[in-house]
Design a protein around this motif. Sequence first.
Motif, PDB file in Angstrom:
ATOM      1  N   GLY A 460    -140.159 -49.759 -47.626  1.00 38.12           N
ATOM      2  CA  GLY A 460    -140.059 -48.373 -48.061  1.00 38.12           C
ATOM      3  C   GLY A 460    -140.136 -47.400 -46.901  1.00 38.12           C
ATOM      4  N   LEU A 461    -141.086 -47.608 -46.009  1.00 34.83           N
ATOM      5  CA  LEU A 461    -141.260 -46.718 -44.864  1.00 34.83           C
ATOM      6  C   LEU A 461    -140.013 -46.696 -43.989  1.00 34.83           C
ATOM      7  CD1 LEU A 461    -143.061 -44.895 -43.133  1.00 34.83           C
ATOM      8  CD2 LEU A 461    -143.971 -46.970 -42.039  1.00 34.83           C
ATOM      9  N   GLU A 462    -139.439 -47.850 -43.756  1.00 32.85           N
ATOM     10  CA  GLU A 462    -138.256 -47.919 -42.895  1.00 32.85           C
ATOM     11  C   GLU A 462    -137.067 -47.199 -43.526  1.00 32.85           C
ATOM     12  OE1 GLU A 462    -135.802 -51.288 -40.317  1.00 32.85           O
ATOM     13  OE2 GLU A 462    -137.735 -51.786 -41.238  1.00 32.85           O
ATOM     14  N   ILE A 463    -136.887 -47.357 -44.822  1.00 31.12           N
ATOM     15  CA  ILE A 463    -135.802 -46.655 -45.512  1.00 31.12           C
ATOM     16  C   ILE A 463    -136.007 -45.147 -45.427  1.00 31.12           C
ATOM     17  CG2 ILE A 463    -134.807 -46.168 -47.786  1.00 31.12           C
ATOM     18  CD1 ILE A 463    -135.252 -49.131 -48.477  1.00 31.12           C
ATOM     19  N   LEU A 464    -137.235 -44.687 -45.671  1.00 31.42           N
ATOM     20  CA  LEU A 464    -137.508 -43.248 -45.652  1.00 31.42           C
ATOM     21  C   LEU A 464    -137.280 -42.655 -44.263  1.00 31.42           C
ATOM     22  CD1 LEU A 464    -140.727 -43.082 -47.883  1.00 31.42           C
ATOM     23  CD2 LEU A 464    -138.385 -42.498 -48.527  1.00 31.42           C
ATOM     24  N   ILE A 465    -137.684 -43.363 -43.231  1.00 31.83           N
ATOM     25  CA  ILE A 465    -137.484 -42.868 -41.871  1.00 31.83           C
ATOM     26  C   ILE A 465    -136.002 -42.762 -41.539  1.00 31.83           C
ATOM     27  CG2 ILE A 465    -137.729 -43.480 -39.426  1.00 31.83           C
ATOM     28  CD1 ILE A 465    -140.496 -44.642 -40.143  1.00 31.83           C
ATOM     29  N   GLU A 466    -135.263 -43.821 -41.814  1.00 26.20           N
ATOM     30  CA  GLU A 466    -133.858 -43.839 -41.395  1.00 26.20           C
ATOM     31  C   GLU A 466    -133.004 -42.854 -42.188  1.00 26.20           C
ATOM     32  OE1 GLU A 466    -133.682 -44.891 -38.635  1.00 26.20           O
ATOM     33  OE2 GLU A 466    -133.255 -47.012 -38.432  1.00 26.20           O
ATOM     34  N   THR A 467    -133.316 -42.638 -43.451  1.00 21.65           N
ATOM     35  CA  THR A 467    -132.560 -41.651 -44.224  1.00 21.65           C
ATOM     36  C   THR A 467    -132.905 -40.232 -43.779  1.00 21.65           C
ATOM     37  OG1 THR A 467    -134.239 -41.878 -45.977  1.00 21.65           O
ATOM     38  CG2 THR A 467    -132.172 -43.091 -46.260  1.00 21.65           C
ATOM     39  N   ALA A 468    -134.175 -39.982 -43.497  1.00 22.75           N
ATOM     40  CA  ALA A 468    -134.573 -38.656 -43.011  1.00 22.75           C
ATOM     41  C   ALA A 468    -133.929 -38.352 -41.666  1.00 22.75           C
ATOM     42  CB  ALA A 468    -136.095 -38.576 -42.897  1.00 22.75           C
ATOM     43  N   ARG A 469    -133.912 -39.348 -40.795  1.00 22.40           N
ATOM     44  CA  ARG A 469    -133.281 -39.158 -39.491  1.00 22.40           C
ATOM     45  C   ARG A 469    -131.819 -38.736 -39.645  1.00 22.40           C
ATOM     46  NH1 ARG A 469    -135.511 -44.521 -36.172  1.00 22.40           N
ATOM     47  NH2 ARG A 469    -137.227 -43.442 -35.104  1.00 22.40           N
ATOM     48  N   PHE A 470    -131.134 -39.345 -40.585  1.00 25.43           N
ATOM     49  CA  PHE A 470    -129.722 -39.007 -40.767  1.00 25.43           C
ATOM     50  C   PHE A 470    -129.551 -37.530 -41.091  1.00 25.43           C
ATOM     51  CE2 PHE A 470    -126.099 -38.151 -43.456  1.00 25.43           C
ATOM     52  CZ  PHE A 470    -125.057 -38.688 -42.715  1.00 25.43           C
ATOM     53  N   TYR A 471    -130.299 -37.037 -42.066  1.00 28.81           N
ATOM     54  CA  TYR A 471    -130.128 -35.637 -42.477  1.00 28.81           C
ATOM     55  C   TYR A 471    -130.484 -34.676 -41.349  1.00 28.81           C
ATOM     56  CZ  TYR A 471    -129.442 -37.101 -47.309  1.00 28.81           C
ATOM     57  OH  TYR A 471    -128.943 -37.663 -48.456  1.00 28.81           O
ATOM     58  N   GLU A 472    -131.552 -34.966 -40.621  1.00 29.56           N
ATOM     59  CA  GLU A 472    -131.962 -34.060 -39.557  1.00 29.56           C
ATOM     60  C   GLU A 472    -130.896 -33.991 -38.462  1.00 29.56           C
ATOM     61  OE1 GLU A 472    -133.568 -32.440 -36.043  1.00 29.56           O
ATOM     62  OE2 GLU A 472    -133.195 -34.616 -36.193  1.00 29.56           O
ATOM     63  N   THR A 473    -130.172 -35.091 -38.260  1.00 24.58           N
ATOM     64  CA  THR A 473    -129.114 -35.117 -37.252  1.00 24.58           C
ATOM     65  C   THR A 473    -127.808 -34.562 -37.790  1.00 24.58           C
ATOM     66  OG1 THR A 473    -130.147 -37.109 -36.329  1.00 24.58           O
ATOM     67  CG2 THR A 473    -127.927 -36.580 -35.577  1.00 24.58           C
ATOM     68  N   TYR A 474    -127.511 -34.855 -39.037  1.00 23.46           N
ATOM     69  CA  TYR A 474    -126.243 -34.422 -39.632  1.00 23.46           C
ATOM     70  C   TYR A 474    -126.194 -32.901 -39.804  1.00 23.46           C
ATOM     71  CZ  TYR A 474    -122.204 -34.416 -42.796  1.00 23.46           C
ATOM     72  OH  TYR A 474    -120.969 -34.192 -43.361  1.00 23.46           O
ATOM     73  N   GLY A 475    -127.287 -32.293 -40.196  1.00 19.99           N
ATOM     74  CA  GLY A 475    -127.319 -30.852 -40.433  1.00 19.99           C
ATOM     75  C   GLY A 475    -127.513 -30.057 -39.154  1.00 19.99           C
ATOM     76  N   HIS A 476    -127.498 -28.742 -39.291  1.00 18.33           N
ATOM     77  CA  HIS A 476    -127.763 -27.873 -38.143  1.00 18.33           C
ATOM     78  C   HIS A 476    -128.318 -26.537 -38.645  1.00 18.33           C
ATOM     79  CE1 HIS A 476    -123.855 -26.157 -39.313  1.00 18.33           C
ATOM     80  NE2 HIS A 476    -124.212 -25.077 -38.620  1.00 18.33           N
ATOM     81  N   TYR A 477    -128.807 -25.729 -37.704  1.00 17.74           N
ATOM     82  CA  TYR A 477    -129.368 -24.422 -38.043  1.00 17.74           C
ATOM     83  C   TYR A 477    -128.281 -23.368 -37.887  1.00 17.74           C
ATOM     84  CZ  TYR A 477    -133.781 -26.864 -37.969  1.00 17.74           C
ATOM     85  OH  TYR A 477    -134.794 -27.747 -38.240  1.00 17.74           O
ATOM     86  N   ASP A 478    -128.048 -22.615 -38.951  1.00 16.88           N
ATOM     87  CA  ASP A 478    -126.967 -21.629 -38.993  1.00 16.88           C
ATOM     88  C   ASP A 478    -127.544 -20.238 -38.721  1.00 16.88           C
ATOM     89  OD1 ASP A 478    -124.859 -19.960 -39.555  1.00 16.88           O
ATOM     90  OD2 ASP A 478    -124.334 -20.904 -41.465  1.00 16.88           O
ATOM     91  N   GLU A 479    -127.209 -19.708 -37.568  1.00 19.28           N
ATOM     92  CA  GLU A 479    -127.746 -18.394 -37.202  1.00 19.28           C
ATOM     93  C   GLU A 479    -127.244 -17.292 -38.128  1.00 19.28           C
ATOM     94  OE1 GLU A 479    -130.162 -17.980 -35.137  1.00 19.28           O
ATOM     95  OE2 GLU A 479    -130.130 -20.162 -34.861  1.00 19.28           O
ATOM     96  N   LEU A 480    -126.049 -17.471 -38.711  1.00 16.24           N
ATOM     97  CA  LEU A 480    -125.521 -16.467 -39.643  1.00 16.24           C
ATOM     98  C   LEU A 480    -126.268 -16.484 -40.972  1.00 16.24           C
ATOM     99  CD1 LEU A 480    -121.672 -16.783 -39.008  1.00 16.24           C
ATOM    100  CD2 LEU A 480    -123.290 -15.134 -38.055  1.00 16.24           C
ATOM    101  N   ARG A 481    -127.114 -17.495 -41.171  1.00 16.55           N
ATOM    102  CA  ARG A 481    -127.966 -17.560 -42.368  1.00 16.55           C
ATOM    103  C   ARG A 481    -129.430 -17.443 -41.954  1.00 16.55           C
ATOM    104  NH1 ARG A 481    -125.048 -18.897 -46.837  1.00 16.55           N
ATOM    105  NH2 ARG A 481    -123.140 -20.121 -46.598  1.00 16.55           N
ATOM    106  N   ASP A 482    -129.687 -16.665 -40.949  1.00 21.51           N
ATOM    107  CA  ASP A 482    -131.058 -16.444 -40.461  1.00 21.51           C
ATOM    108  C   ASP A 482    -131.727 -17.742 -40.031  1.00 21.51           C
ATOM    109  OD1 ASP A 482    -130.899 -13.678 -40.959  1.00 21.51           O
ATOM    110  OD2 ASP A 482    -131.422 -14.007 -43.078  1.00 21.51           O
ATOM    111  N   GLY A 483    -130.923 -18.643 -39.471  1.00 20.21           N
ATOM    112  CA  GLY A 483    -131.476 -19.883 -38.947  1.00 20.21           C
ATOM    113  C   GLY A 483    -131.777 -20.932 -39.991  1.00 20.21           C
ATOM    114  N   ALA A 484    -131.207 -20.802 -41.159  1.00 18.06           N
ATOM    115  CA  ALA A 484    -131.417 -21.804 -42.208  1.00 18.06           C
ATOM    116  C   ALA A 484    -130.783 -23.131 -41.807  1.00 18.06           C
ATOM    117  CB  ALA A 484    -130.832 -21.320 -43.526  1.00 18.06           C
ATOM    118  N   PHE A 485    -131.369 -24.230 -42.307  1.00 15.52           N
ATOM    119  CA  PHE A 485    -130.830 -25.570 -42.048  1.00 15.52           C
ATOM    120  C   PHE A 485    -129.763 -25.868 -43.097  1.00 15.52           C
ATOM    121  CE2 PHE A 485    -130.865 -30.250 -42.090  1.00 15.52           C
ATOM    122  CZ  PHE A 485    -130.772 -30.516 -40.726  1.00 15.52           C
ATOM    123  N   VAL A 486    -128.560 -26.222 -42.641  1.00 13.98           N
ATOM    124  CA  VAL A 486    -127.428 -26.386 -43.559  1.00 13.98           C
ATOM    125  C   VAL A 486    -126.827 -27.783 -43.426  1.00 13.98           C
ATOM    126  CG1 VAL A 486    -126.889 -23.923 -43.551  1.00 13.98           C
ATOM    127  CG2 VAL A 486    -125.787 -25.424 -41.887  1.00 13.98           C
TER     128      VAL A 486
END
Length: 766
Positions: A460-486
Motif C-alpha cells: 500500500g505504501l509503495e502504491i501511494l508514494i508512486e501515484t503521488a509522485r506522478f501527480y506532483e510531477t505531471y502538474g504545475h503551478y499556474d501563475e495566472l491562477r494565483d499559483g494554483a496547482f493545475v
Amino acid sequence: MHPLISKDSKWVLQEDGTSKETIVQNETLFALSNGHFGTRGSLEETSRTPDYSYSESTLVNAFYDSEPIEYGEWAYGYAKNHQTIIPVPNGKKLTLTLDGETFDLETGSTTDHKRMLDLEKAVLTRTFTWTNTQDKSVDVKIERFVSYDYPELLVQKVWVTPHEDGSELELTAELDDLKEMGQTKGHQDSHDPRKKVLKERRFDSTDLESEEHTLMHITPHSTDLNLIVGATNALSDASAAYHRDGNTETWKVETRKSQTVSLERWVAYGFIFTDESEKEEQSRQVDDLLSKVKEEGYDSVKEKHLDYMKTFWSTSDIQIDGDDTLQTGLRFNLFHLHQAAGRDGLTNMSAKGLTGEGYEGHYFWDTEMYMLPFFIYTQPEIAKQLLRYRYSILPQARERAREMAIDNGALFAWRTINGEEASPYYPAGTAQIHINADIAHAVHTYLQATDDTEFGMNEGLEILIETARFYETYGHYDELRDGAFVLNEVTGPDEYTAIVNNNFYTNLLAKHNLNYAIEWVEKALDEKNEDGQAVLEKVAFEKAELDAWKKAADKMFLPYDEKQQLTMQDDSFFHKKVWDFDNTPEENYPLLLNYHPLTIYGHQVNKQADTVLAQFLFSTEFSQEQKERDYNYYEAITTHDSSLSRSVFGMMASDIGDLEKAYDYFMDTALMDITNMQGNTNDGVHTANMGGTWMSIVYGFGGLRMANGTLHFSPKLPKQWNKLSFTIQFKGRTLQVTIKPEGSEYTLLEGEPLEINHFGEKKVIQ
C-alpha cells in the motif's frame, strides 16, 4: 415479474422452453466462474446447433493473446499491443445418441425443457425429455458448477433415464480444442469499440500423455503464457462398451426402462505459467487433481462447493422485504460480482468478469471504484488480493510514466491485462490519469476498513508514494491562477469530454491521493515501522517530497463558477453548447456509436457521472445545497450511455434526500443485465454496475460513509419496501444493519464492541 425470475424461490433464475432467442439471451446470465476461469451458459450440444449460441466461450482470467495495434498514423507513446483474452478448450461438450440419432433441440421432440440457475448454490441445472424420430424417449438432467475449493475445476453430471428397454444409448464427452473457431461469431463485423473480432483460434495445442485422463498443453500464438487443460469422466454403468479417441471418450449401453445411467465429468483448467520447462510439473499437478476428484466423487466435490457458497452468502447477502423480483435480481448481481474477482494477487476483475469477451477481458478503474467496495466490506481478503494485482504491475506503471516524460512515480494503464497500456485511443485511455488516484483511494479505503497495517506498510505504501509522485510531477503551478496547482490535458470519468484542463474529479482525487501518501509516509517515519522504512529506502524517498506533496495538495485547483454557483466539470465545460437532446432520436444512443468524437467533445453532454461521482466520494466536503445544485445541472445533460452512471446518480439522490429518484435509479441498476437495458449483455455482464448496485444499497439507502476510521450511517428506507438488511465486515467485526420504517437496528454478529455514528449520534454496538 420478469419471466426469468422464479415464482417459487428468491434464489433462482429459471428459463422454460426451447426458444432460440431466449437461450441465446441467457447464455451470459447463466455463466459460471470463480475468478480463475469462467464458462458461459451455453448448451452442451451447441456445436451441433450453433444458432443457439452467441459465444460459448470458456475463459481463463489473464490468459490472453497479443498482436501489434495497427495505427494509420502513429505517434510516440501510443499503446503498442492489443491484449485479448482468448477462449480456451471447451469442456462442456457432451453428446447423447439414442438408436443412432443424436440429440439437439432441432431433432425429434424436446419437451419440459428447463434451465435453472440456483444463485444460493451456484449450480446450473438443465432438465428435459427428448423423443427421437423413432418415438424412443429419455429423461435427461444435467448439472454444472465451477468449484471454489478446486479453482481449476469445471464439474458436470448427466443423468439419462430411458423410457423403453433395448435401445442403444451412447454418451460422448469431448474436450474440444476449438480447431473450428466458432466461439466469437457474435462479434463478427462489429464496429462497436467495446468489442474485438477474433476470426480464428488464437492458441496452439499439444496432446500430452496420461494413463487415464485427457491432457492438453495450450499456448497463445503471441505471448509466453502456458496452460494445461485436462478432463476425466466416470460412467455409472460398468458394463458399458468404452472407446477413447484422442480428446473424445464414448460409452455405449443397452437401455433398461427407468434405469438411470449417469456420467460424471471433471475438466481442469490449470494455472498459467510462463516457463515452458514447467510443463511437466504443471501437467502432473493437473493429472493428480483429476485423479483426486474422480476418486472423491461428484457428490463429495459438490458438497464442499455448497458449503463454500453458504459461507459466502452468510456475509454477503442483502435482504429486501417487499419486492421479490428485486430481491432475486439483487442476489443475481452479488452472485456475478463474487464470481468475477481474481483471487491470486496476479489477476483482477475485467469489465465483463469471465462471462464474455467484451472489452477483451481488460481490467479498468471499474474494479477500484465500483467493485472493490463490495469486497472490502464483505470479503476483505479478496479485496487485498485485487489490490496486490495492482502492486504486481507497478514496474509497468513506472515504465509508462517514463514514456509520458514523467521521471518520477508511476502511471497505471487505463486498460490492461499484463500491466502495459492496451488502449489505442489515448483521449479516452491514457489521458484518464485519474486511474492512479482511483487505485490510491481504494488502497486507503481498504486500510481504513481493515486496519491491515502490514499491507499498508508494504504494498500500500509503495502504491501511494508512486501515484503521488506522478501527480506532483505531471502538474504545475499556474501563475495566472494565483499559483494554483493545475493538471492539464486530462480526461475525467466522462468520456464524452476529453483532453481538458483541470477536470474537477481528477484534481480532487489527486489532491486526496497526495494526502493519502503524506499520511502513510509520516506514519512510517513516526512509528519507525521496519517494513515502511524498507519501502522508503527501496523507492529512494526523500523527505523534501513531503513538502512538495503538501504544497501541491493545498494549492490544487478545483474549478468553480461563482456566478452560477456550480462546480465546473473542467475549465472549458461551461463554454460549450448544451447537446440538443430534444432532437436526438432514441436510436442514436449510445452517442459514441453514432457521432464523431469531436462532435461529442464540443458539447455539454456526459456519458456518465463525473463531477457528481467526485462529490459522492467526498460528500462531507460539500454543502447539501451545493450537491443538489450540481446534481440537478449534470443530471440534465447525462445520457447514462455507460453502465457505470446510474448507480452514482442514485446514490447521490439518496444523499440529497430525493428518495423517489434514488429508487428509480436503483431499479435500473438492479435489473440491468436481466432486462438487457444496455443492449449488450450478450458480450458479458456489467460487473461495475453490479458493484454499483451493492453500493446503492449500502452507501445509498444505508447511508454508509467512513470518516477518520469510523463508520457513519444515515439510513433511508424506500416506501416500496418493508425492510432492508445487509451485513458488513469492518476491522474484524461483522455488523448487521437492519432498516425498517420505524427505525434502524445495528447488531454485532462477531467481534469486539464497535463505535459507530448514526445520524451524527455516537453509538456503541456490542
